[in-house]
Design a protein around this motif. Structure first.
Motif, short mmCIF file in Angstrom:
data_model
loop_
_atom_site.label_atom_id
_atom_site.label_comp_id
_atom_site.label_asym_id
_atom_site.label_seq_id
_atom_site.Cartn_x
_atom_site.Cartn_y
_atom_site.Cartn_z
N HIS A 290 0.77 -1.30 0.01
CA HIS A 290 0.13 -0.03 -0.17
C HIS A 290 0.94 1.17 0.26
N PRO A 291 1.71 1.42 -0.98
CA PRO A 291 2.58 2.65 -1.06
C PRO A 291 1.91 4.08 -1.26
N ASP A 292 2.52 5.00 -0.87
CA ASP A 292 1.95 6.26 -1.06
C ASP A 292 2.57 6.83 -2.39
N MET A 293 3.74 6.22 -2.59
CA MET A 293 4.53 6.49 -4.00
C MET A 293 5.16 5.45 -4.53
N VAL A 294 5.30 5.14 -5.91
CA VAL A 294 5.79 4.13 -6.78
C VAL A 294 7.05 4.86 -7.53
N VAL A 295 7.97 4.14 -7.85
CA VAL A 295 9.02 4.45 -8.65
C VAL A 295 8.97 3.88 -10.08
N VAL A 296 8.69 4.87 -11.09
CA VAL A 296 8.39 4.26 -12.50
C VAL A 296 9.59 4.37 -13.21
N GLY A 297 10.10 3.32 -13.99
CA GLY A 297 11.32 3.35 -14.68
C GLY A 297 11.23 4.19 -15.79
N GLN A 298 10.18 3.83 -16.73
CA GLN A 298 9.91 4.34 -18.28
C GLN A 298 8.53 4.94 -18.30
N PRO A 299 7.93 5.99 -17.86
CA PRO A 299 6.61 6.22 -17.71
C PRO A 299 6.16 6.01 -19.35
N GLU A 300 6.94 6.49 -20.21
CA GLU A 300 6.31 6.61 -21.60
C GLU A 300 5.80 5.42 -22.12
N PHE A 301 6.56 4.22 -21.60
CA PHE A 301 6.26 2.99 -21.99
C PHE A 301 4.81 2.48 -21.65
N PHE A 302 4.73 2.87 -20.32
CA PHE A 302 3.12 2.44 -19.87
C PHE A 302 2.23 3.19 -20.44
N GLN A 303 2.37 4.64 -21.05
CA GLN A 303 1.38 5.18 -21.81
C GLN A 303 1.06 4.48 -23.08
N GLN A 304 2.25 4.01 -23.43
CA GLN A 304 1.92 3.31 -24.96
C GLN A 304 1.38 1.93 -24.70
N MET A 305 1.99 1.13 -23.59
CA MET A 305 1.38 -0.06 -23.47
C MET A 305 -0.02 0.03 -23.12
N ASP A 306 -0.52 0.74 -22.40
CA ASP A 306 -2.03 1.12 -22.05
C ASP A 306 -2.70 1.24 -23.43
N LYS A 307 -2.32 2.06 -24.26
CA LYS A 307 -3.03 2.40 -25.53
C LYS A 307 -3.02 1.08 -26.44
N LEU A 308 -1.97 0.31 -26.32
CA LEU A 308 -1.82 -0.93 -27.23
C LEU A 308 -2.93 -1.84 -26.61
N VAL A 309 -2.98 -2.14 -25.34
CA VAL A 309 -3.96 -3.17 -24.90
C VAL A 309 -5.48 -2.59 -25.19
N GLN A 310 -5.68 -1.28 -25.22
CA GLN A 310 -7.02 -0.88 -25.50
C GLN A 310 -7.36 -1.08 -27.08
#
Length: 692
Positions: A290-310
């Motif tokens: 239950h973290p208040d903060m997470v460390v994201v390595g490559q934010p742009e990857f997750f943005q494109q991954m989300d679009k791909l799944v959609q």
């Protein structure tokens, strides 16, 4: 920063020939490249050397050529070297431990019961054949039920704890900028090929791998019941999706910058800005974090991954998850799944002609699953306190050499030197085995199936890491087992970890290894290498306490980068396969560590009695033996297929160039073997590296 693998580590058993000195062929103290005088008993280097090769032309072949010529790669292997001989000895020891665990009673829950049942079930091929893919029915059933993008990500969070790499990677580890705290990390992932460039590189061999991968996906779908005429088309669609993930992924060299791969944010911001279809807070609850903060390595990857799944049809996403699940556990299923996995990942990708013996593959998976259980028995039987003392002393000899070298640097300011020396003094060495063993008493290992034991172990290890969140950092913990043939530097702990197995010397007792060789292949190639990682292009960005913090003056940082660029250019020029060069930027950290380790080992060796006496062994001077000892540590060869993979996906240069590359920057090496301008092994001064 990930732990870094280092060179194979074993000395040749006995000698075949010694090299004599010849003033006509080389300088006065140089071994004659054509001499064939009988070897003395003390000389264990000459057996592996090729006296027909001129060291001024190809030092790697000169140092290792005879061994390589007389030890072809076995059909079951993708590469073969002296490190494999170490592992053969370790395999024999571990097999004995496993077989003994099945002798006599095995009280439930004891380590003997866990080891015994794991081994017995894994070696039961008849049971694996009978069960087929059924041990994965629960996971396959969940995938079958996926209908929406939300379902996709729910399933991803179910599969990742089982070591199934789909879509992205999530884990708990030290916060790069606060090493006293554990943080949840998310980074790019989800590829079935070794690295993103495999999806795009035009080289003919890589293009063939892509074709074979699609065929592998199709055959795997057929094994799961798909009709052949449909499987081929469905496989192409999975490949198209993975190619989209690869396109969104950062390149290998870009993953090595810790500053650019550190993006802390709240889970809500992560959802809103980069992946609106993943309620990260809710999903992490399923992992009990239950973290208040997470460390994201490559934010742009997750943005494109989300679009791909959609935008990707659900049947394609289900097939993608099915194939990754089956590939993760194929070796524990029936022969058809095991054979298909081997065909692509063993034969096509690595060039193996036949599978390795099952018992060895079982030991590999056991090591990944419950290696610390075996480690306690291993060190009791196979690592002496006297050997540990020798290598602890070598660590301090290297630390002293590094301190002296920092003091003498002409390009670094006193301000940065003081901080570098403080970091060096704080480096914590871990040698041999942990002082405190990991408690794996709650790991459930039974006799239902090999696959089920692997599922249980994957989930236990994942939960073990998740449970660290919110707890004090345990800086005494090891991330490698004592029987692992490897070593690493951990920047967050500012530590070097040297497992017992890395010191194994088959055929030669530790007491019989002269200092020249010990300092060349252990002090330089292992200890000095790992300490230098604390000061390479990535490690230098972490301070003495293990925090990602800039402790360099701007001018010193600029000078470091200028010196490092020389090494990038040097390795970029190497072309092991036509049109495939070594990636000098991606391999920079390892190349700096090799170079630094050689310098440190040499400085430390110059303080020994053997160096001062200067007496020859087998016609070789102490300084020659030092460099040959280092080269012996890289005595290995690999198939073309694995060399190709190496060049595209590994941050380590291939073995030959880990010898030739750093040595050509060291004047003492030139002096030892009479290397002059115009020789192939000569590097002009303006092209030489001057870092540490």
């Amino acid at each position: 920063m990930m732990p870094t693998a280092i060179r194979p580590n074993r000395l040749a058993a006995l000698l075949l020939a010694a090299l004599c000195s010849s003033a006509t062929a080389l300088a006065a103290d140089q071994p004659d490249a054509k001499a064939t005088a009988p070897a003395t008993h003390e000389d264990f280097l000459s057996a592996d050397m090729d006296p027909s090769v001129d060291p001024r032309k190809d030092f790697f072949a000169y140092a290792n050529g005879h061994w390589l010529a007389t030890h072809p790669i076995p059909a079951s292997e993708s590469s073969w070297g002296i490190g494999d001989l170490v592992e053969e000895q370790i395999y024999a020891s571990l097999r004995k431990i496993n077989e003994n665990a099945n002798i006599g009673s095995k009280p439930a829950g004891t380590y003997k019961q866990k080891v015994g049942d794991f081994w017995m079930t894994a070696m039961d091929t008849a049971k694996a054949e009978e069960l087929g893919v059924h041990p994965l029915d629960k996971e396959l059933g969940r995938i079958d039920a996926v209908e929406t993008p939300k379902d996709v990500f729910i399933e991803a969070f179910e599969l990742l704890p089982l070591s199934v790499d789909v879509f992205f990677v999530g884990d708990v580890s030290q916060d790069e900028k606060n090493s006293d705290a554990m943080a949840v990390h998310f980074s790019q992932g989800g590829l079935g090929l070794p690295e993103r460039d495999f999806y795009f590189n035009p080289e003919a061999g890589v293009a063939r791998i892509r074709e074979e991968y699609v065929a592998h996906i199709a055959r795997t779908l057929e094994l799961l019941g798909r009709k052949p005429e449909h499987a081929a088309d469905d496989a192409k669609k999975v490949m198209e999706f993975e190619t989209g993930l690869a396109k969104a992924s950062r390149k290998l060299e870009d993953l090595r910058d810790p500053d650019k791969n550190y993006h802390p944010m709240t889970p809500d911001d992560f959802t809103a800005k980069y992946s609106p279809d993943i309620p990260w807070t809710d999903r992490m609850f399923s992992w009990n974090v239950h973290p208040d903060m997470v460390v994201v390595g490559q934010p742009e990857f997750f943005q494109q991954m989300d679009k791909l799944v959609q935008t990707t049809p659900m049947p394609v996403l289900r097939d993608y998850m099915r194939v990754h699940l089956v590939d993760t556990y194929a070796f524990s299923l029936s022969k058809a799944f095991d054979d298909e996995y081997f065909h692509f990942y063993g034969q096509v990708l690595h060039g193996q002609k036949e599978p390795r013996e099952r018992w060895k593959r079982v030991l590999d998976t056991e090591g990944r699953s419950m290696g610390m259980v075996l480690g306690q028995v291993f060190v009791t039987n196979y690592f002496s306190p006297k050997a540990k003392q020798r290598y602890v002393a070598l660590v301090e000899a290297i630390r002293t050499a590094y301190h002296d070298r920092i003091e003498k640097l002409d390009w670094m300011s006193p301000e940065t030197k003081a901080k570098a020396e403080a970091k060096l003094a704080a480096v914590m060495p871990k040698v041999g085995y942990p002082d405190k063993w990991r408690d794996m008493s709650t790991l459930n290992i039974g006799s239902d199936s090999y696959c089920q034991n692997l599922l249980n172990a994957a989930l236990w290890n994942f939960n073990y890491r998740m449970d660290k969140f919110g707890q004090p950092v345990d800086r005494s913990e090891w991330d490698m087992t004592p029987q692992t043939y490897n070593a690493y530097y951990n920047p967050s702990n500012n530590e070097i970890v040297l497992p017992a197995a890395i010191f194994t010397v088959p055929g030669v007792a530790d007491a019989d290894v002269d200092d020249a060789v010990a300092y060349g292949y252990v002090a330089a190639g292992t200890i000095g290498h790992e300490i230098t990682h604390g000061f390479d292009d990535e490690g230098r960005k972490f301070d003495a306490h293990g925090n990602l913090a800039d402790w360099w003056t701007a001018d010193d940082a600029k000078k470091f980068e200028q010196h490092a660029q020389v090494m990038i250019d040097e390795f970029n020029a190497f072309e092991p396969i036509p049109s495939l060069h070594i990636n000098g930027k991606a391999s920079l950290g390892e190349n700096i560590a090799d170079y630094g380790g050689l310098l440190l080992g040499l400085d430390a060796f110059k303080k020994t009695e053997q160096y001062r006496k200067g007496e020859k062994i087998g016609g070789l001077t102490p300084i020659q033996r030092y460099f040959l000892g280092y080269a012996m540590g890289w005595m290995s060869q690999e198939r073309q297929e694995v060399l190709r993979e190496h060049l595209l996906s590994d941050v380590h240069a291939p073995a030959k160039w880990r010898v030739i590359g750093p040595l050509t920057n060291i004047p003492e090496f030139d002096e030892a073997f009479g290397i002059k301008p115009g020789d192939p092994m000569w590097r002009p001064e303006e092209q030489r590296v001057h870092i540490w």
